[in-house]
Design a protein around this motif. Structure first.
Motif, PDB file in Angstrom:
ATOM      1  N   TYR A   1      -0.827 -10.341  -4.063  1.00 20.06           N
ATOM      2  CA  TYR A   1       0.483  -9.749  -4.354  1.00 20.06           C
ATOM      3  C   TYR A   1       1.530 -10.861  -4.478  1.00 20.06           C
ATOM      4  CZ  TYR A   1      -1.922  -5.528  -2.853  1.00 20.06           C
ATOM      5  OH  TYR A   1      -2.814  -4.496  -2.732  1.00 20.06           O
ATOM      6  N   PRO A   2       1.375 -11.723  -5.478  1.00 22.90           N
ATOM      7  CA  PRO A   2       2.240 -12.906  -5.566  1.00 22.90           C
ATOM      8  C   PRO A   2       3.715 -12.591  -5.780  1.00 22.90           C
ATOM      9  CG  PRO A   2       0.933 -12.653  -7.569  1.00 22.90           C
ATOM     10  CD  PRO A   2       0.385 -11.678  -6.577  1.00 22.90           C
ATOM     11  N   VAL A   3       4.035 -11.504  -6.498  1.00 22.81           N
ATOM     12  CA  VAL A   3       5.445 -11.183  -6.745  1.00 22.81           C
ATOM     13  C   VAL A   3       6.163 -10.920  -5.428  1.00 22.81           C
ATOM     14  CG1 VAL A   3       7.032  -9.560  -7.845  1.00 22.81           C
ATOM     15  CG2 VAL A   3       4.973 -10.302  -9.056  1.00 22.81           C
ATOM     16  N   MET A   4       5.532 -10.151  -4.565  1.00 19.59           N
ATOM     17  CA  MET A   4       6.128  -9.841  -3.264  1.00 19.59           C
ATOM     18  C   MET A   4       6.340 -11.101  -2.437  1.00 19.59           C
ATOM     19  SD  MET A   4       7.237  -7.853  -0.882  1.00 19.59           S
ATOM     20  CE  MET A   4       6.860  -6.187  -1.419  1.00 19.59           C
ATOM     21  N   PHE A   5       5.322 -11.928  -2.352  1.00 23.04           N
ATOM     22  CA  PHE A   5       5.420 -13.080  -1.460  1.00 23.04           C
ATOM     23  C   PHE A   5       6.291 -14.190  -2.044  1.00 23.04           C
ATOM     24  CE2 PHE A   5       1.996 -10.732   0.422  1.00 23.04           C
ATOM     25  CZ  PHE A   5       2.185 -10.939   1.788  1.00 23.04           C
ATOM     26  N   ARG A   6       6.367 -14.287  -3.371  1.00 23.18           N
ATOM     27  CA  ARG A   6       7.301 -15.252  -3.966  1.00 23.18           C
ATOM     28  C   ARG A   6       8.748 -14.841  -3.721  1.00 23.18           C
ATOM     29  NH1 ARG A   6       3.704 -15.720  -8.787  1.00 23.18           N
ATOM     30  NH2 ARG A   6       2.698 -17.766  -8.675  1.00 23.18           N
ATOM     31  N   ALA A   7       8.988 -13.550  -3.572  1.00 23.27           N
ATOM     32  CA  ALA A   7      10.347 -13.062  -3.331  1.00 23.27           C
ATOM     33  C   ALA A   7      10.767 -13.207  -1.875  1.00 23.27           C
ATOM     34  CB  ALA A   7      10.452 -11.596  -3.750  1.00 23.27           C
TER      35      ALA A   7
ATOM     36  N   HIS B   1      -1.694 -20.486   1.112  1.00 24.42           N
ATOM     37  CA  HIS B   1      -1.530 -19.606  -0.044  1.00 24.42           C
ATOM     38  C   HIS B   1      -0.070 -19.595  -0.507  1.00 24.42           C
ATOM     39  CE1 HIS B   1      -5.576 -18.552   0.554  1.00 24.42           C
ATOM     40  NE2 HIS B   1      -5.426 -17.514   1.356  1.00 24.42           N
ATOM     41  N   MET B   2       0.864 -19.599   0.436  1.00 26.16           N
ATOM     42  CA  MET B   2       2.280 -19.635   0.067  1.00 26.16           C
ATOM     43  C   MET B   2       2.606 -20.938  -0.658  1.00 26.16           C
ATOM     44  SD  MET B   2       3.594 -16.760   0.910  1.00 26.16           S
ATOM     45  CE  MET B   2       5.348 -17.127   0.750  1.00 26.16           C
ATOM     46  N   HIS B   3       2.031 -22.024  -0.190  1.00 27.41           N
ATOM     47  CA  HIS B   3       2.230 -23.312  -0.856  1.00 27.41           C
ATOM     48  C   HIS B   3       1.663 -23.267  -2.273  1.00 27.41           C
ATOM     49  CE1 HIS B   3       2.738 -27.639  -1.252  1.00 27.41           C
ATOM     50  NE2 HIS B   3       1.491 -27.717  -1.673  1.00 27.41           N
ATOM     51  N   ARG B   4       0.531 -22.614  -2.426  1.00 30.20           N
ATOM     52  CA  ARG B   4      -0.088 -22.480  -3.750  1.00 30.20           C
ATOM     53  C   ARG B   4       0.807 -21.680  -4.695  1.00 30.20           C
ATOM     54  NH1 ARG B   4      -6.153 -19.915  -4.793  1.00 30.20           N
ATOM     55  NH2 ARG B   4      -6.042 -19.848  -7.080  1.00 30.20           N
ATOM     56  N   LEU B   5       1.583 -20.747  -4.138  1.00 29.85           N
ATOM     57  CA  LEU B   5       2.525 -19.966  -4.940  1.00 29.85           C
ATOM     58  C   LEU B   5       3.823 -20.722  -5.205  1.00 29.85           C
ATOM     59  CD1 LEU B   5       2.227 -16.422  -3.277  1.00 29.85           C
ATOM     60  CD2 LEU B   5       1.132 -17.225  -5.380  1.00 29.85           C
ATOM     61  N   ALA B   6       3.887 -21.968  -4.745  1.00 24.60           N
ATOM     62  CA  ALA B   6       5.092 -22.798  -4.886  1.00 24.60           C
ATOM     63  C   ALA B   6       6.270 -22.187  -4.143  1.00 24.60           C
ATOM     64  CB  ALA B   6       5.434 -23.019  -6.354  1.00 24.60           C
ATOM     65  N   SER B   7       5.977 -21.550  -3.020  1.00 29.99           N
ATOM     66  CA  SER B   7       7.025 -20.953  -2.199  1.00 29.99           C
ATOM     67  C   SER B   7       7.327 -21.848  -1.008  1.00 29.99           C
ATOM     68  CB  SER B   7       6.584 -19.574  -1.697  1.00 29.99           C
ATOM     69  OG  SER B   7       7.493 -19.084  -0.726  1.00 29.99           O
ATOM     70  N   ALA B   8       8.610 -21.999  -0.728  1.00 29.47           N
ATOM     71  CA  ALA B   8       9.028 -22.794   0.425  1.00 29.47           C
ATOM     72  C   ALA B   8       9.281 -21.926   1.648  1.00 29.47           C
ATOM     73  CB  ALA B   8      10.290 -23.577   0.087  1.00 29.47           C
ATOM     74  N   ALA B   9       8.989 -20.628   1.547  1.00 30.60           N
ATOM     75  CA  ALA B   9       9.243 -19.722   2.667  1.00 30.60           C
ATOM     76  C   ALA B   9       8.388 -20.107   3.867  1.00 30.60           C
ATOM     77  CB  ALA B   9       8.940 -18.282   2.259  1.00 30.60           C
ATOM     78  N   PRO B  10       8.990 -20.233   5.040  1.00 30.27           N
ATOM     79  CA  PRO B  10       8.199 -20.535   6.231  1.00 30.27           C
ATOM     80  C   PRO B  10       7.309 -19.360   6.618  1.00 30.27           C
ATOM     81  CG  PRO B  10      10.482 -20.111   6.828  1.00 30.27           C
ATOM     82  CD  PRO B  10      10.427 -20.134   5.322  1.00 30.27           C
ATOM     83  N   VAL B  11       6.229 -19.660   7.302  1.00 31.93           N
ATOM     84  CA  VAL B  11       5.308 -18.643   7.806  1.00 31.93           C
ATOM     85  C   VAL B  11       5.332 -18.709   9.326  1.00 31.93           C
ATOM     86  CG1 VAL B  11       2.912 -17.855   7.909  1.00 31.93           C
ATOM     87  CG2 VAL B  11       3.835 -18.779   5.767  1.00 31.93           C
ATOM     88  N   MET B  12       5.672 -17.596   9.956  1.00 32.84           N
ATOM     89  CA  MET B  12       5.707 -17.513  11.412  1.00 32.84           C
ATOM     90  C   MET B  12       4.709 -16.467  11.880  1.00 32.84           C
ATOM     91  SD  MET B  12       9.810 -17.515  12.163  1.00 32.84           S
ATOM     92  CE  MET B  12      10.898 -18.761  11.467  1.00 32.84           C
ATOM     93  N   ALA B  13       4.045 -16.740  12.979  1.00 26.85           N
ATOM     94  CA  ALA B  13       3.077 -15.800  13.543  1.00 26.85           C
ATOM     95  C   ALA B  13       3.616 -15.256  14.855  1.00 26.85           C
ATOM     96  CB  ALA B  13       1.736 -16.489  13.768  1.00 26.85           C
ATOM     97  N   LEU B  14       3.499 -13.936  15.034  1.00 30.13           N
ATOM     98  CA  LEU B  14       4.014 -13.323  16.253  1.00 30.13           C
ATOM     99  C   LEU B  14       3.318 -11.999  16.517  1.00 30.13           C
ATOM    100  CD1 LEU B  14       5.949 -10.774  15.254  1.00 30.13           C
ATOM    101  CD2 LEU B  14       7.547 -12.602  14.743  1.00 30.13           C
TER     102      LEU B  14
END
Length: 262
Positions: free
Chosen positions: A172-178, A204-217
């Protein structure tokens, strides 16, 4: 599922190949343009009130409402919070939020698979925006359509629960790129899941060229520190006074203006 984003249209109407199809696409583009206009209006409301608005998106059952409950418990004594809930039906989630002492407006969309800016506009007018610090919009559970509709929010946060699998950013690249932030939720289940890798989500986020951080909780057992700090930093940035540089010509005029003139 719904007419506003075109996802209910048959395949032959989603691809313009004749005059009728072109008209259909033009109508959908017009609806999208109107939504963007209302979203800008919403953002003006939110900016004037000085609050941070966060749009929470995920598949159904990823833990959006549970995250909100945990966030209210952690921040409710320091900040004034409110929630706009989006679901096809029922007020179940809004009731859960109100039970925590936080105002919540429920939007029931019927068959629409996402919220739009007009829905949020109506809901926002039922809230005391000037008396709030943080407003959360819990979008309809769906990893497709919500990503395409601006609501006037300041940030998009996408939840990915561990039972869903770590490959969802690629599916679902559109969602995660947004997304401005990705929260991997239900990490308390990791000991019994051998096929989920948090590092893979970041890759995977890096592969999408997204700079969004990934946090686990885990909203159930924590820790929530990084998420709470992200919210507080966003609110501080939202309330930072805007800097308006003086154009050089105007600056020179100010420097040479006779005393006594303002």
């Amino acid at each position: 599922m719904c007419q506003t984003c075109g996802c209910a249209l048959p395949d032959h109407l989603q691809h313009a190949s004749n005059e009728h199809d072109v008209h259909t696409v033009e109508v959908l583009e017009g609806l999208k343009a109107h939504n963007d206009e209302v979203a800008r209006h919403n953002r003006e409301h939110f900016d004037r009130a000085g609050l941070l608005v966060v749009n929470l998106m995920s598949s159904p059952g990823a833990g959006k409402t549970r995250l909100l409950e945990a966030t209210i418990e952690a921040l409710g004594a320091r900040y004034r919070l409110a929630v706009i809930e989006g679901d096809l039906d029922t007020e179940n989630d809004a009731r859960r939020i109100r039970a925590r002492g936080v105002p919540a407006v429920q939007i029931t969309t019927g068959s629409a698979c996402h919220l739009d800016a007009a829905m949020v506009h109506r809901a926002a007018h039922a809230l005391p925006l000037d008396a709030l610090d943080l407003l959360f919009i819990e979008n309809v559970g769906n990893l497709v359509c919500p990503a395409s509709f601006d609501l006037g929010q300041h940030a998009n946060v996408t939840l990915l629960s561990t039972p869903e699998g770590d490959d969802k950013p690629l599916k679902y690249p559109v969602m995660f790129r947004a997304s401005d932030l990705v929260l991997v939720t239900k990490t308390d289940l990791l000991p019994v899941l051998d096929d989920f890798d948090v590092d893979a989500v970041a890759a995977h986020m890096h592969r999408l060229a997204s700079a969004a951080p990934v946090m686990a909780l885990s909203s159930k057992s924590g820790p929530l520190d990084a998420w709470l700090e992200w919210l507080e930093a966003g609110l501080a940035e939202q309330r930072r006074p805007a800097f308006h540089p003086v154009p050089p010509a105007e600056e020179a005029c100010l420097l040479t203006r006779p005393q006594g003139l303002v």
